[in-house]
Scaffold this motif. Structure first.
Motif, PDB file in Angstrom:
ATOM      1  N   LEU A   1      -3.676 -11.258  11.691  1.00 48.65           N
ATOM      2  CA  LEU A   1      -3.417  -9.819  11.657  1.00 48.65           C
ATOM      3  C   LEU A   1      -3.897  -9.201  10.346  1.00 48.65           C
ATOM      4  N   CYS A   2      -3.680  -9.905   9.251  1.00 47.43           N
ATOM      5  CA  CYS A   2      -4.146  -9.412   7.946  1.00 47.43           C
ATOM      6  C   CYS A   2      -5.663  -9.294   7.933  1.00 47.43           C
TER       7      CYS A   2
ATOM      8  N   ASN B   1      -1.524  -3.746  -3.037  1.00 43.26           N
ATOM      9  CA  ASN B   1      -1.803  -2.581  -2.207  1.00 43.26           C
ATOM     10  C   ASN B   1      -2.226  -2.997  -0.804  1.00 43.26           C
ATOM     11  N   PHE B   2      -2.963  -4.083  -0.685  1.00 41.81           N
ATOM     12  CA  PHE B   2      -3.324  -4.585   0.647  1.00 41.81           C
ATOM     13  C   PHE B   2      -2.065  -5.025   1.404  1.00 41.81           C
TER      14      PHE B   2
ATOM     15  N   GLU C   1      -7.494  -8.800  10.453  1.00 42.46           N
ATOM     16  CA  GLU C   1      -7.860  -7.711  11.361  1.00 42.46           C
ATOM     17  C   GLU C   1      -7.859  -6.360  10.644  1.00 42.46           C
ATOM     18  N   VAL C   2      -6.885  -6.130   9.761  1.00 42.91           N
ATOM     19  CA  VAL C   2      -6.804  -4.830   9.091  1.00 42.91           C
ATOM     20  C   VAL C   2      -7.602  -4.762   7.792  1.00 42.91           C
ATOM     21  N   TRP C   3      -8.067  -5.922   7.315  1.00 42.07           N
ATOM     22  CA  TRP C   3      -8.800  -5.948   6.043  1.00 42.07           C
ATOM     23  C   TRP C   3      -9.950  -4.942   5.991  1.00 42.07           C
ATOM     24  N   PRO C   4     -10.823  -4.855   7.014  1.00 39.13           N
ATOM     25  CA  PRO C   4     -11.945  -3.905   6.911  1.00 39.13           C
ATOM     26  C   PRO C   4     -11.494  -2.453   6.697  1.00 39.13           C
ATOM     27  N   ASP C   5     -10.423  -2.035   7.361  1.00 32.66           N
ATOM     28  CA  ASP C   5      -9.936  -0.663   7.186  1.00 32.66           C
ATOM     29  C   ASP C   5      -9.370  -0.459   5.784  1.00 32.66           C
TER      30      ASP C   5
END
Length: 190
Positions: free
Chosen positions: A94-95, A16-17, A97-101
């Motif tokens: 980049l991964c 899903n991530f 960077e979006v992990w927290p969201d």
């Protein structure tokens, strides 16, 4: 009477991530994935001009393949933020960077993982009925089989058959709605 078959559904954070990352940067490959809905994540990210969109898509495809192989072979949980196996440092950044969201969405009390988990048991009766229908049609019990089903929130339009005993399914429509696929699969393995 002993049940000769087992269907195990899971909602893996890793897959899903990966789909979330693909949507966030619009790098899902068109061949297999459905990026037309564009509803997830709400926040869209931009790719710096110095980064090649094609290079990121290739890095994503390699990462996705590695995740599927890892899920198929060991069902292990990967370390957060699931960047194991990514060879491109730019893509890994980049991964991260979006992990927290993603993690915020995944951890929502009434959404994310919790909401998706309901799909792992929803429809069990319908699948059992299809197996019973198969057994009655052939006049024998289904052969012994085990099927691992990973569910993803979005991104794929059809069932992705990774191997004869491992598939990835979207939750929309709910997995048990796809009765034709289930009938075909039960006939193949049963």
């Amino acid at each position: 009477m002993t049940t000769l078959w087992r269907i195990k559904m899971d909602v893996p954070e890793t897959l899903n991530f990966a789909i979330f990352v693909g949507y966030a940067f619009k790098i899902l490959p068109d061949i297999v994935f459905d990026d037309k809905v564009n509803k997830w994540p709400v926040k869209k990210y931009s790719i710096e001009e110095s980064l090649s969109h094609d290079e990121l898509r290739e890095a994503w495809i390699d990462w996705w393949g590695g995740l599927l192989k890892g899920r198929q072979e060991s069902k292990q949980k990967l370390s957060r933020p699931h960047t194991d196996g990514i060879t491109s440092q730019k893509f890994k950044d980049l991964c991260e960077e979006v992990w927290p969201d993603f993690h915020e969405w995944w951890s929502m009390p009434a959404g994310g993982h919790m909401a998706m988990t309901t799909y792992t048991t929803m429809g069990n009766g319908e699948v059992r009925a299809l197996i019973k229908e198969f057994e009655e049609r052939l006049g024998r019990s289904v052969q012994r089989f085990s099927l691992e089903v990973d569910l993803v929130y979005a991104g794929i339009g059809e069932v992705m058959e990774v191997s004869s005993d491992y598939v990835v399914m979207p939750i929309t429509p709910p997995p048990y709605y796809n009765t034709e696929w289930w009938r075909k699969k039960i006939s193949e393995i049963g």
